[in-house]
Design a protein around this motif. Structure first.
Motif, PDB file in Angstrom:
ATOM      1  N   GLN A 126       0.840  -1.200   0.000  1.00  0.00           N
ATOM      2  CA  GLN A 126       0.000   0.000   0.000  1.00  0.00           C
ATOM      3  C   GLN A 126       0.872   1.246   0.000  1.00  0.00           C
ATOM      4  O   GLN A 126       0.563   2.219  -0.687  1.00  0.00           O
ATOM      5  N   ALA A 127       1.959   1.225   0.752  1.00  0.00           N
ATOM      6  CA  ALA A 127       2.855   2.384   0.823  1.00  0.00           C
ATOM      7  C   ALA A 127       3.447   2.705  -0.548  1.00  0.00           C
ATOM      8  O   ALA A 127       3.580   3.880  -0.901  1.00  0.00           O
ATOM      9  N   GLU A 128       3.798   1.664  -1.312  1.00  0.00           N
ATOM     10  CA  GLU A 128       4.349   1.900  -2.653  1.00  0.00           C
ATOM     11  C   GLU A 128       3.304   2.507  -3.587  1.00  0.00           C
ATOM     12  O   GLU A 128       3.620   3.389  -4.392  1.00  0.00           O
ATOM     13  N   LEU A 129       2.068   2.024  -3.487  1.00  0.00           N
ATOM     14  CA  LEU A 129       1.003   2.593  -4.309  1.00  0.00           C
ATOM     15  C   LEU A 129       0.815   4.076  -3.986  1.00  0.00           C
ATOM     16  O   LEU A 129       0.770   4.914  -4.884  1.00  0.00           O
ATOM     17  N   ILE A 130       0.741   4.384  -2.708  1.00  0.00           N
ATOM     18  CA  ILE A 130       0.573   5.782  -2.283  1.00  0.00           C
ATOM     19  C   ILE A 130       1.765   6.615  -2.730  1.00  0.00           C
ATOM     20  O   ILE A 130       1.617   7.745  -3.191  1.00  0.00           O
ATOM     21  N   GLY A 131       2.966   6.040  -2.617  1.00  0.00           N
ATOM     22  CA  GLY A 131       4.170   6.728  -3.065  1.00  0.00           C
ATOM     23  C   GLY A 131       4.148   7.072  -4.546  1.00  0.00           C
ATOM     24  O   GLY A 131       4.713   8.084  -4.971  1.00  0.00           O
ATOM     25  N   LYS A 132       3.485   6.240  -5.342  1.00  0.00           N
ATOM     26  CA  LYS A 132       3.333   6.512  -6.777  1.00  0.00           C
ATOM     27  C   LYS A 132       2.107   7.386  -7.063  1.00  0.00           C
ATOM     28  O   LYS A 132       1.829   7.712  -8.216  1.00  0.00           O
ATOM     29  N   GLY A 133       1.363   7.707  -6.005  1.00  0.00           N
ATOM     30  CA  GLY A 133       0.207   8.588  -6.163  1.00  0.00           C
ATOM     31  C   GLY A 133      -1.021   7.924  -6.733  1.00  0.00           C
ATOM     32  O   GLY A 133      -1.888   8.584  -7.308  1.00  0.00           O
ATOM     33  N   VAL A 134      -1.140   6.576  -6.547  1.00  0.00           N
ATOM     34  CA  VAL A 134      -2.291   5.841  -7.066  1.00  0.00           C
ATOM     35  C   VAL A 134      -2.870   4.928  -5.992  1.00  0.00           C
ATOM     36  O   VAL A 134      -2.184   4.580  -5.028  1.00  0.00           O
ATOM     37  N   GLY A 135      -4.104   4.553  -6.204  1.00  0.00           N
ATOM     38  CA  GLY A 135      -4.746   3.596  -5.317  1.00  0.00           C
ATOM     39  C   GLY A 135      -5.787   2.795  -6.079  1.00  0.00           C
ATOM     40  O   GLY A 135      -6.485   3.342  -6.939  1.00  0.00           O
ATOM     41  N   PRO A 136      -5.898   1.494  -5.792  1.00  0.00           N
ATOM     42  CA  PRO A 136      -6.892   0.673  -6.487  1.00  0.00           C
ATOM     43  C   PRO A 136      -8.307   1.028  -6.018  1.00  0.00           C
ATOM     44  O   PRO A 136      -8.526   1.345  -4.848  1.00  0.00           O
ATOM     45  N   VAL A 137      -9.238   1.001  -6.963  1.00  0.00           N
ATOM     46  CA  VAL A 137     -10.639   1.248  -6.644  1.00  0.00           C
ATOM     47  C   VAL A 137     -11.504   0.169  -7.286  1.00  0.00           C
ATOM     48  O   VAL A 137     -11.181  -0.344  -8.353  1.00  0.00           O
ATOM     49  N   CYS A 177     -15.381  -8.326 -10.280  1.00  0.00           N
ATOM     50  CA  CYS A 177     -15.217  -6.907  -9.965  1.00  0.00           C
ATOM     51  C   CYS A 177     -14.680  -6.196 -11.195  1.00  0.00           C
ATOM     52  O   CYS A 177     -13.893  -6.753 -11.943  1.00  0.00           O
ATOM     53  N   VAL A 178     -15.116  -4.968 -11.352  1.00  0.00           N
ATOM     54  CA  VAL A 178     -14.497  -4.070 -12.306  1.00  0.00           C
ATOM     55  C   VAL A 178     -13.724  -3.073 -11.464  1.00  0.00           C
ATOM     56  O   VAL A 178     -14.277  -2.475 -10.527  1.00  0.00           O
ATOM     57  N   GLY A 179     -12.446  -2.934 -11.754  1.00  0.00           N
ATOM     58  CA  GLY A 179     -11.594  -2.059 -10.959  1.00  0.00           C
ATOM     59  C   GLY A 179     -10.794  -1.125 -11.827  1.00  0.00           C
ATOM     60  O   GLY A 179     -10.806  -1.211 -13.062  1.00  0.00           O
ATOM     61  N   GLY A 180     -10.104  -0.251 -11.150  1.00  0.00           N
ATOM     62  CA  GLY A 180      -9.220   0.678 -11.822  1.00  0.00           C
ATOM     63  C   GLY A 180      -8.176   1.170 -10.843  1.00  0.00           C
ATOM     64  O   GLY A 180      -8.184   0.798  -9.663  1.00  0.00           O
ATOM     65  N   LEU A 181      -7.276   1.992 -11.331  1.00  0.00           N
ATOM     66  CA  LEU A 181      -6.272   2.636 -10.477  1.00  0.00           C
ATOM     67  C   LEU A 181      -6.549   4.135 -10.505  1.00  0.00           C
ATOM     68  O   LEU A 181      -6.546   4.755 -11.563  1.00  0.00           O
ATOM     69  N   LEU A 182      -6.784   4.678  -9.334  1.00  0.00           N
ATOM     70  CA  LEU A 182      -7.128   6.086  -9.212  1.00  0.00           C
ATOM     71  C   LEU A 182      -5.880   6.920  -8.993  1.00  0.00           C
ATOM     72  O   LEU A 182      -5.066   6.612  -8.117  1.00  0.00           O
ATOM     73  N   ASP A 183      -5.727   7.985  -9.806  1.00  0.00           N
ATOM     74  CA  ASP A 183      -4.693   8.989  -9.565  1.00  0.00           C
ATOM     75  C   ASP A 183      -5.169   9.781  -8.354  1.00  0.00           C
ATOM     76  O   ASP A 183      -6.208  10.450  -8.412  1.00  0.00           O
ATOM     77  N   LEU A 184      -4.447   9.690  -7.242  1.00  0.00           N
ATOM     78  CA  LEU A 184      -4.907  10.267  -5.985  1.00  0.00           C
ATOM     79  C   LEU A 184      -4.913  11.791  -5.980  1.00  0.00           C
ATOM     80  O   LEU A 184      -5.640  12.396  -5.192  1.00  0.00           O
ATOM     81  N   LYS A 185      -4.142  12.409  -6.849  1.00  0.00           N
ATOM     82  CA  LYS A 185      -4.129  13.868  -6.942  1.00  0.00           C
ATOM     83  C   LYS A 185      -5.245  14.366  -7.861  1.00  0.00           C
ATOM     84  O   LYS A 185      -5.999  15.265  -7.505  1.00  0.00           O
ATOM     85  N   GLU A 186      -5.333  13.762  -9.044  1.00  0.00           N
ATOM     86  CA  GLU A 186      -6.323  14.192 -10.048  1.00  0.00           C
ATOM     87  C   GLU A 186      -7.721  13.647  -9.775  1.00  0.00           C
ATOM     88  O   GLU A 186      -8.700  14.151 -10.317  1.00  0.00           O
ATOM     89  N   ARG A 187      -7.798  12.569  -8.982  1.00  0.00           N
ATOM     90  CA  ARG A 187      -9.058  11.900  -8.664  1.00  0.00           C
ATOM     91  C   ARG A 187      -9.734  11.350  -9.920  1.00  0.00           C
ATOM     92  O   ARG A 187     -10.947  11.368 -10.069  1.00  0.00           O
ATOM     93  N   PRO A 189      -3.641   1.118 -16.312  1.00  0.00           N
ATOM     94  CA  PRO A 189      -3.271   0.548 -15.015  1.00  0.00           C
ATOM     95  C   PRO A 189      -2.268  -0.591 -15.110  1.00  0.00           C
ATOM     96  O   PRO A 189      -1.478  -0.803 -14.195  1.00  0.00           O
ATOM     97  N   ARG A 190      -2.258  -1.308 -16.248  1.00  0.00           N
ATOM     98  CA  ARG A 190      -1.297  -2.416 -16.421  1.00  0.00           C
ATOM     99  C   ARG A 190       0.134  -1.938 -16.268  1.00  0.00           C
ATOM    100  O   ARG A 190       0.962  -2.624 -15.666  1.00  0.00           O
ATOM    101  N   GLU A 191       0.430  -0.765 -16.811  1.00  0.00           N
ATOM    102  CA  GLU A 191       1.801  -0.247 -16.739  1.00  0.00           C
ATOM    103  C   GLU A 191       2.215   0.048 -15.304  1.00  0.00           C
ATOM    104  O   GLU A 191       3.357  -0.182 -14.922  1.00  0.00           O
ATOM    105  N   TYR A 192       1.310   0.556 -14.509  1.00  0.00           N
ATOM    106  CA  TYR A 192       1.611   0.810 -13.100  1.00  0.00           C
ATOM    107  C   TYR A 192       1.890  -0.497 -12.370  1.00  0.00           C
ATOM    108  O   TYR A 192       2.875  -0.624 -11.647  1.00  0.00           O
ATOM    109  N   PHE A 193       0.999  -1.489 -12.558  1.00  0.00           N
ATOM    110  CA  PHE A 193       1.203  -2.776 -11.894  1.00  0.00           C
ATOM    111  C   PHE A 193       2.495  -3.436 -12.365  1.00  0.00           C
ATOM    112  O   PHE A 193       3.243  -3.992 -11.569  1.00  0.00           O
ATOM    113  N   ARG A 194       2.755  -3.385 -13.663  1.00  0.00           N
ATOM    114  CA  ARG A 194       3.971  -3.986 -14.218  1.00  0.00           C
ATOM    115  C   ARG A 194       5.218  -3.316 -13.633  1.00  0.00           C
ATOM    116  O   ARG A 194       6.181  -3.989 -13.264  1.00  0.00           O
ATOM    117  N   ALA A 195       5.198  -1.990 -13.524  1.00  0.00           N
ATOM    118  CA  ALA A 195       6.362  -1.251 -13.028  1.00  0.00           C
ATOM    119  C   ALA A 195       6.586  -1.453 -11.526  1.00  0.00           C
ATOM    120  O   ALA A 195       7.727  -1.518 -11.068  1.00  0.00           O
TER     121      ALA A 195
END
Length: 140
Positions: A46-57, A108-118, A124-130
């Motif tokens: 979770q800390a790494e996701l937050i550090g990248k500014g994203v969170g799963p929804v 479930c249908v999910g996504g990755l939320l940009d925590l700044k832009e909302r 999202p694949r690129e974020y998970f891959r990286a």
């Protein structure tokens, strides 16, 4: 094809309803637990996701209840990602007793939320891959 990710769970008495069945809301908790366990297995915290500014929804969840669960039942909760071309992805999950009986199927249908832009990130694949040390856990 790799074996689908799963985690074991034992149904606890306090999770049951007045009929002695696993309460319907707990199925969602089991599914969420398996999704976070998969991320952990893939090397993402979770800390790494937050550090990248994203969170799963979760954008949508469908549950198909097939067989009841009772206190003491031991189950496995599977989790597999299905990737499309857009901002969202699907997660297919099954809650299965150790004897093989399927108790519930969740999609479930999910996504990755940009925590700044909302807003959902474009790919999202690129974020998970990286972020992942083992992206194969996500089918990548």
């Amino acid at each position: 094809m790799a074996e689908q990710f799963s985690v074991p769970v034992t149904v606890r008495g306090y999770e049951t309803d007045v009929q002695g069945h696993l309460n319907q809301s707990v199925y969602l908790q089991y599914a969420e637990h398996a999704r976070w366990a998969l991320m952990h297995a893939a090397g993402i915290s979770q800390a790494e996701l937050i550090g990248k500014g994203v969170g799963p929804v979760v954008l949508e969840t469908t549950i198909r209840y097939l067989r009841e669960l009772r206190a003491g039942d031991e189950v496995e909760v599977t989790c597999g990602f299905a990737w499309g071309e857009g901002k969202s992805f699907r997660i297919e999950q099954t809650i299965r007793k150790t004897d093989g009986t399927v108790s519930a199927e969740l999609t479930c249908v999910g996504g990755l939320l940009d925590l700044k832009e909302r807003r959902l990130v474009a790919d999202p694949r690129e974020y998970f891959r990286a972020l992942a040390t083992d992206p194969q856990e996500f089918g990548l």
